[in-house]
Design an enzyme around this catalytic site. Sequence first.
Site, PDB file in Angstrom:
ATOM      1  N   LYS A 103      22.841 -13.416 -21.364  1.00  0.00           N
ATOM      2  CA  LYS A 103      23.096 -11.974 -21.258  1.00  0.00           C
ATOM      3  C   LYS A 103      23.762 -11.517 -22.532  1.00  0.00           C
ATOM      4  O   LYS A 103      24.455 -12.291 -23.199  1.00  0.00           O
ATOM      5  CB  LYS A 103      23.991 -11.697 -20.051  1.00  0.00           C
ATOM      6  CG  LYS A 103      24.056 -10.252 -19.613  1.00  0.00           C
ATOM      7  CD  LYS A 103      22.759  -9.730 -19.011  1.00  0.00           C
ATOM      8  CE  LYS A 103      22.750  -9.628 -17.557  1.00  0.00           C
ATOM      9  NZ  LYS A 103      21.616  -9.230 -16.836  1.00  0.00           N
ATOM     10  N   GLY A 124      23.138   4.449  -6.937  1.00  0.00           N
ATOM     11  CA  GLY A 124      22.528   4.437  -8.260  1.00  0.00           C
ATOM     12  C   GLY A 124      21.235   5.244  -8.265  1.00  0.00           C
ATOM     13  O   GLY A 124      20.678   5.572  -7.205  1.00  0.00           O
ATOM     14  N   GLY A 131      19.215   4.568 -11.380  1.00  0.00           N
ATOM     15  CA  GLY A 131      18.657   4.013 -12.610  1.00  0.00           C
ATOM     16  C   GLY A 131      17.344   3.326 -12.259  1.00  0.00           C
ATOM     17  O   GLY A 131      16.802   3.508 -11.162  1.00  0.00           O
ATOM     18  N   ASN A 132      16.864   2.495 -13.166  1.00  0.00           N
ATOM     19  CA  ASN A 132      15.544   1.875 -12.981  1.00  0.00           C
ATOM     20  C   ASN A 132      15.419   1.120 -11.652  1.00  0.00           C
ATOM     21  O   ASN A 132      14.411   1.249 -10.948  1.00  0.00           O
ATOM     22  CB  ASN A 132      15.266   0.954 -14.177  1.00  0.00           C
ATOM     23  CG  ASN A 132      14.037   0.113 -13.980  1.00  0.00           C
ATOM     24  OD1 ASN A 132      14.121  -1.053 -13.600  1.00  0.00           O
ATOM     25  ND2 ASN A 132      12.875   0.695 -14.198  1.00  0.00           N
TER      26      ASN A 132
END
Length: 428
Positions: free
Chosen positions: A106, A218, A220-221
């Site tokens: 990451k 959320g 987001g994607n």
Amino acid sequence: MAGQINAFEMAQKQFDGVAKLLNLDPQIAEILRWPMREYSFRIPIRMDDGTIRVFQGYRVQHNDSRGPNKGGIRFHPNETFDTVRALATWMTWKCAVADIPLGGGKGGIIVDPSSLTTPEKERLCRGWVQNMWKNIGPRQDVPAPDVGTTPQMMGWMMDEYSKLVGEYTPGVFTGKPLGGGGSEGRTEATGYGVIYTVREAMAHLKLDPTKCVAAIEGFGNVAQYAAIGFIEMLGGKVACVSCWDRNDKTSYTYSHKDGIDPRFLLTITDQYGTIDQKKAKDAGYVIEDGEKWIEKECDVLIPAAIEGHVNADTVQKISSRVKIVAEGANGPCTPEADEYFKKNGIFDIPDFLCNAGGVTTSYFESVQNDMNYYWTKKEVLERLDTKMTSAFHAVLDMSQKEGVYMRDAAYMVAIDRVVKAMQLRGWS
Ligand code: GLU
């Protein structure tokens, strides 16, 4: 950060618990408790006004016994070395549980991407690669998008790497745009993957999906495609989503009396995931405090934002109707939340199983890059469904066989596979 708790301490605590359950050799445990390699670097960037601003960048490679390290790069104002360490560790388990031949990595930069212009963003992406190019690559470490990064950014990063090594190397980054080396289905992959696991959990619990309501954190994607999948694939209803408003610097929950329409909301959401409040209100949406999503009356709770939001303080607020928690985000539930789920018989689909659809499709993308031959969206999503379904059942079988909670079972499946690879390579 994960509430009061440091995310890496949380990742180690989860690992230690399972190492004990598995009676893992302490020498092997000592290797796996820590990342194998870590990079921390400063990235000076010329801003559009001519000044130089220095950004802090990271990359952590946790374990590559099963294959090249793999995992996203986050652009986030609260990024820390320890969050990146935790997320890299979880990637090792994620790739192992999904049974793809990759390790865990990451990266990140401490930055609010919405504070940058497009050219500044491009320079920052290229700057990250200029620091890391010798230590990444299709056979070493393959980054991808995550919170705050996009397919376009992966395109710039892949271009910078290709220039530095002197040859077109699409397989060095995944999550690239379609037409720029990306794969069909990658955009939908994480959210749809969440829904494939929810579908399997519902079948296991004998729940009728068409009678189920989800509350999603959320937009987001991951949350966007989880919402679309919950409605279009399962026939369920989504009570709400929440989103960070970059203008107000606060988050809101958006609900609708008939259930939200994610495809409509997408048309009024900007590239940073901020929903246009006025247009939402005009369409009959109720806008409340950003924490409200967790209290909504629902059967399936899908935290799909960032780590630590379901914690000792918030978990008490969830509706007594909740039967499944599907962790779309990485590390959204703290160990205190886990205790609450166990006590209340809530079926948890742990993060590194639930959201493995993204990295699985990234793997498909790198395979296609290597072959220079591309699959249709239908082929990609079918392969993804097969992988996610078999990962879910490997974990469920382990959980039933050993009489353990789903998160522990997922760890057992993953650690077992990683340790086996380490042993076969003579590392232990
Ligand atoms: N950032 C995503 C994750 O946390 C995807 C990683 C990847 O595609 O490599 O799983």
